[in-house]
Every structure is written in structure tokens, then in C-alpha cells.
Scaffold this active site. Sequence first.
Site, short mmCIF file in Angstrom:
data_model
loop_
_atom_site.label_atom_id
_atom_site.label_comp_id
_atom_site.label_asym_id
_atom_site.label_seq_id
_atom_site.Cartn_x
_atom_site.Cartn_y
_atom_site.Cartn_z
N LYS A 52 48.64 15.11 13.50
CA LYS A 52 48.98 13.75 13.90
C LYS A 52 50.47 13.47 13.63
O LYS A 52 51.16 12.86 14.46
CB LYS A 52 48.11 12.72 13.19
N ASN B 84 44.16 10.30 22.55
CA ASN B 84 43.04 9.50 23.06
C ASN B 84 42.01 10.34 23.80
O ASN B 84 41.24 9.81 24.60
CB ASN B 84 43.56 8.39 23.98
N HIS C 74 35.73 4.07 24.78
CA HIS C 74 35.97 2.62 24.76
C HIS C 74 34.99 1.90 25.69
O HIS C 74 34.54 0.80 25.39
CB HIS C 74 37.41 2.29 25.16
N GLU D 264 37.23 12.62 15.23
CA GLU D 264 38.70 12.63 15.37
C GLU D 264 39.30 13.94 14.86
O GLU D 264 40.32 14.41 15.36
CB GLU D 264 39.32 11.43 14.63
N ARG E 54 59.10 -11.14 9.03
CA ARG E 54 59.58 -10.17 10.05
C ARG E 54 59.46 -8.71 9.61
O ARG E 54 60.14 -7.83 10.12
CB ARG E 54 61.02 -10.46 10.48
N LYS F 49 50.35 2.52 14.10
CA LYS F 49 49.72 1.54 15.00
C LYS F 49 48.95 0.56 14.13
O LYS F 49 48.04 0.96 13.39
CB LYS F 49 48.75 2.22 15.97
N ARG G 169 51.74 11.35 22.85
CA ARG G 169 50.84 10.65 21.92
C ARG G 169 49.54 10.23 22.61
O ARG G 169 48.50 10.12 21.96
CB ARG G 169 51.55 9.45 21.28
N HIS H 57 32.95 3.77 16.46
CA HIS H 57 34.04 4.27 17.31
C HIS H 57 33.97 5.80 17.45
O HIS H 57 34.01 6.33 18.56
CB HIS H 57 35.37 3.83 16.69
N HIS I 211 38.56 8.97 24.43
CA HIS I 211 38.58 7.55 24.11
C HIS I 211 38.38 6.65 25.34
O HIS I 211 37.92 5.52 25.20
CB HIS I 211 39.90 7.18 23.42
N GLU J 137 54.28 6.20 22.06
CA GLU J 137 53.31 6.61 23.09
C GLU J 137 53.87 6.50 24.51
O GLU J 137 53.28 5.88 25.40
CB GLU J 137 52.00 5.79 22.95
P1 NAD Z 1 35.87 0.72 8.75
O1 NAD Z 1 37.19 0.37 8.23
O2 NAD Z 1 35.02 -0.39 9.29
O3 NAD Z 1 35.05 1.49 7.62
C1 NAD Z 1 33.74 1.90 7.87
C2 NAD Z 1 32.77 1.40 6.80
O4 NAD Z 1 32.91 2.21 5.63
C3 NAD Z 1 33.00 -0.03 6.35
O5 NAD Z 1 31.78 -0.65 6.09
C4 NAD Z 1 33.80 0.17 5.05
O6 NAD Z 1 33.71 -0.93 4.19
C5 NAD Z 1 33.12 1.38 4.49
N1 NAD Z 1 33.90 2.18 3.56
C6 NAD Z 1 35.22 2.43 3.59
N2 NAD Z 1 35.53 3.35 2.67
C7 NAD Z 1 34.40 3.67 2.03
C8 NAD Z 1 34.08 4.57 0.98
N3 NAD Z 1 35.00 5.38 0.45
N4 NAD Z 1 32.80 4.63 0.54
C9 NAD Z 1 31.85 3.85 1.11
N5 NAD Z 1 32.07 3.01 2.13
C10 NAD Z 1 33.34 2.92 2.58
O7 NAD Z 1 35.94 1.81 9.91
P2 NAD Z 1 36.89 3.09 10.15
O8 NAD Z 1 36.07 4.02 10.95
O9 NAD Z 1 37.56 3.53 8.92
O10 NAD Z 1 38.03 2.48 11.08
C11 NAD Z 1 37.75 1.95 12.36
C12 NAD Z 1 38.91 1.08 12.76
O11 NAD Z 1 40.08 1.88 12.84
C13 NAD Z 1 38.73 0.43 14.12
O12 NAD Z 1 39.08 -0.94 14.01
C14 NAD Z 1 39.71 1.17 15.00
O13 NAD Z 1 40.23 0.36 16.03
C15 NAD Z 1 40.78 1.55 14.02
N6 NAD Z 1 41.58 2.72 14.40
C16 NAD Z 1 42.92 2.60 14.34
C17 NAD Z 1 43.72 3.68 14.65
C18 NAD Z 1 45.22 3.57 14.50
O14 NAD Z 1 45.93 4.49 14.93
N7 NAD Z 1 45.72 2.50 13.93
C19 NAD Z 1 43.16 4.90 15.03
C20 NAD Z 1 41.77 5.00 15.08
C21 NAD Z 1 40.99 3.90 14.76
N1 GLY Z 2 44.73 6.88 17.31
C1 GLY Z 2 45.66 7.11 18.37
C2 GLY Z 2 47.08 7.02 17.94
O1 GLY Z 2 47.41 6.83 16.80
O2 GLY Z 2 47.94 7.12 18.77
#
Ligand code: NAD
Ligand code: GLY
Length: 371
Positions: A234, A252, A259, A192, A128, A150, A248, A272, A255, A244
Site C-alpha cells: 500500500k 479498488n 460497493h 484486502e 485547518r 483517505k 491507486r 465491506h 470494490h 488517485e
Molecule cells: P470497524 O471500524 O467498524 O471495525 C469492525 C468492528 O470490530 C467494530 O465493531 C469494532 O468496534 C470492532 N473492533 C475493532 N478492533 C477490535 C479488536 N481489536 N477486537 C475486537 N473488536 C474490535 O470496521 P473496519 O473493517 O475496521 O473498517 C471499515 C471502515 O473502513 C469502513 O467505514 C470503510 O469505508 C473504511 N475504509 C477506509 C479505507 C481508507 O483508505 N480510508 C480503506 C478501506 C476501508
Molecule cells: N482503500 C483504497 C485506497 O486507499 O486508495
Amino acid sequence: MTASMHDAHTPHRLDVQLGSRSYPIVIGPGQLRQGELLRSWLPGRQALVVTNETVAPLYLEPLQAGLEGIDADTLVLPDGEAHKTVASCERVWDRLLERRFDRSCTVIALGGGVVGDLAGFAAAAYQRGVAFVQVPTTLLAQVDSSVGGKTGVNHPLGKNMIGAFHQPVGVVADTRVLDTLPAREMAAGVAEVIKYGLIRDAEFFAWLEDNMDALLRRDSAALAFAVERSCANKADVVAADEREQGVRATLNLGHTFGHAIETATGYSSWLHGEAVGAGIAMAAHVSVAMGWLAAHERDRVVRLLERAGLPVMPPASMTPERFLELMAVDKKARDGRIRLVLQQGIGSAVVTDAVPADTLGATLRHFTGEA
Ligand code: NAD
Ligand code: GLY
């Protein structure tokens, strides 16, 4: 907030103000190796580092070196969005249970947004809810996904559809790890970063216009400043509206269009941040049509996106009908009405469902070559 660059070698600390769940974000080159601080955040002596097969060979060892005295285990997952699933969470839960980790344990996410989102959700659900630390290694994760709580995974019927709000106990953003990030991933994170300037920080937007080249070549001071300023923005938004209910949603910007592009292209060919880049350009176009953004301001937005190496047009395969169909299932949609984040000048944004259908249609036709 100040718009000047500071000494890149001095770590900077920001706090996300959420009452008893407040937490620090520590930013600076080499922070990954500073285990003392990270150890001070752990409620107990057990920790599981969750990472992936790309990041582990690069950064697992320096992180582990800082976990001296901690009963630390590691789970290395395959790389990629395709593995942001409940099945990967099960692997985390299996390991935690096999090791008999109790409620005082901590899950440490070492990686990009994929690892952070899934490890965070696994931590939210294990017994939990246990503590979790974010060690983001992509620019996108350092400026966006690691901050704000998130967490979640994808379902075959929808991206990020299974999740929870679960704030970390701390975030360590080592800007030096971005040296190994592929250029495309770097640009995706910059989308971003630009977003914060557009929605609430005109001074930062102007700084980005002056410093985009330094940022893209990963100049230490420019990186440290951009990550810190983005996180400060942020953190302010999350502190004002954690769940949100209001402001918040402005995070987006771009987005809703983005999306639609990601879904239409099967989450495979467009990153993305690339889809968000094109989406920000489309949102700027609608904002001009609404009379909320001047044409010369839209041109500044498009120029900056282009300088960052981001697309400013959707893929040729998109049609207005496909956009409308996919935008209607956006999480912001209410009662079947599409809600968009739009610019009101540079540095201010609103969430609105008041865009007339023919105004939106004209933008979609413009961007799909059907105008
Ligand atoms: P990712 O985690 O897939 O990383 C991108 C690539 O870079 C991967 O192949 C990873 O292995 C590689 N990588 C990571 N660090 C590295 C480094 N230092 N050197 C070399 N390679 C490296 O993608 P991302 O863009 O970091 O994240 C995208 C994800 O984040 C999506 O799933 C999206 O939905 C999510 N997201 C979440 C939020 C949130 O608020 N929680 C906000 C925006 C995006
Ligand atoms: N990436 C959008 C949020 O964190 O609300």
C-alpha cells in the site's frame, strides 16, 4: 520485499515516502504499549484519543499508559458504521474546542476503519488541519485504511462522500490486538490482504496460499508478515499516486461490484471485506472473459477466497439490473462509463472502461443465477 516470515517479536518499521509528509508504520505485537515512539511523533503536548465503546475497554488503558507527560483526553464514540458521520466529527471538534486544544494538538485514532476515517477527517478540518496518529485495531485498518491518508465520513446520500486527504504522522499496528477480533471481521480484512497479492504481488499471493491457515489462526509470525507485506504494497502505491490519479485506483479491485452489494444490502448484513471478496471473484470472472486471466488462475483466486471464509457469490437478492444501476454511481465511473479494476494474470491489474456491455452482462447473469 522478502517472502519469508521474520521474527514476529521484533517490531518492523516501514516508511510511506511522501516527501515532507513521509511517515512511519510500526508493526509488531505489543507495540500499543510502546508510548515513547508515539510520543515522539506529537508536535505538541496536547492529544485527544478518539475510540469507540468496543475498543476502549480492551485497549484504551495500555495506550493511555504510554502517553505519560501528555495532556491527553479521550472521546469514546458509539460503535458502528452508522456513527461515521459529521455529527461524530462535531463531537470531536466540540471536545477539542472545550479543551482549548491548539494547532499543535494531535488526534489519535484507536480503533478500526470507522474510527480512523472519522478521526482523521476531524483532524484534517480542525483549525485547518492538525496532526493525527493511527492506531488501527482491525486487520482491515492495519493493512488498508490506516495507511494512505483517505479520511472521511458518510452522508445520507452516499458512503465516504465527505472527506479529505490527510496523512497521519505515524501508524502503530499492534498485531496482538487482532486476537480479540471476531472471525468474520478477520476474514473481511483478509479480503484486502488477498487484494495486494492479486494486483501487484504474485509472490505474496503464493505465500497466502501456503499460509492462509496460520493467518486465520492468528499465528504471530504469519500475522506480522501479512500486515507488513500488505502495508509495504500500500505504501508503494500511495507514494506513486497519493491523490488517485492513476495506479491507486487498482486498490479498488473487487470494490465496484462490492460497493453495489453493500449499497443494495443497506450496509448492514454484509461487511465491506465480504462484499469485496465476492467482488474479487466477479472481477476474476470478467478478467477471464476478456482473455486476461487463465481459468485455472481464476480458480486459484476463488479457492483462496473460500479458504479465507469469504463469500464468492453476491447475495441472492441481486439482479444484473440492480448491479448496473449501483455500479454506475461508483467514484471511478467517468462520463457515465463503468470502470473496473481487472486482473492481468495474478499479480497485475488494470483499470479499464473497455469491457463490452455484453461481457459484463454475461458475468452479472452468471453470478445472479440468470445465466
Ligand atoms: P470497524 O471500524 O467498524 O471495525 C469492525 C468492528 O470490530 C467494530 O465493531 C469494532 O468496534 C470492532 N473492533 C475493532 N478492533 C477490535 C479488536 N481489536 N477486537 C475486537 N473488536 C474490535 O470496521 P473496519 O473493517 O475496521 O473498517 C471499515 C471502515 O473502513 C469502513 O467505514 C470503510 O469505508 C473504511 N475504509 C477506509 C479505507 C481508507 O483508505 N480510508 C480503506 C478501506 C476501508
Ligand atoms: N482503500 C483504497 C485506497 O486507499 O486508495
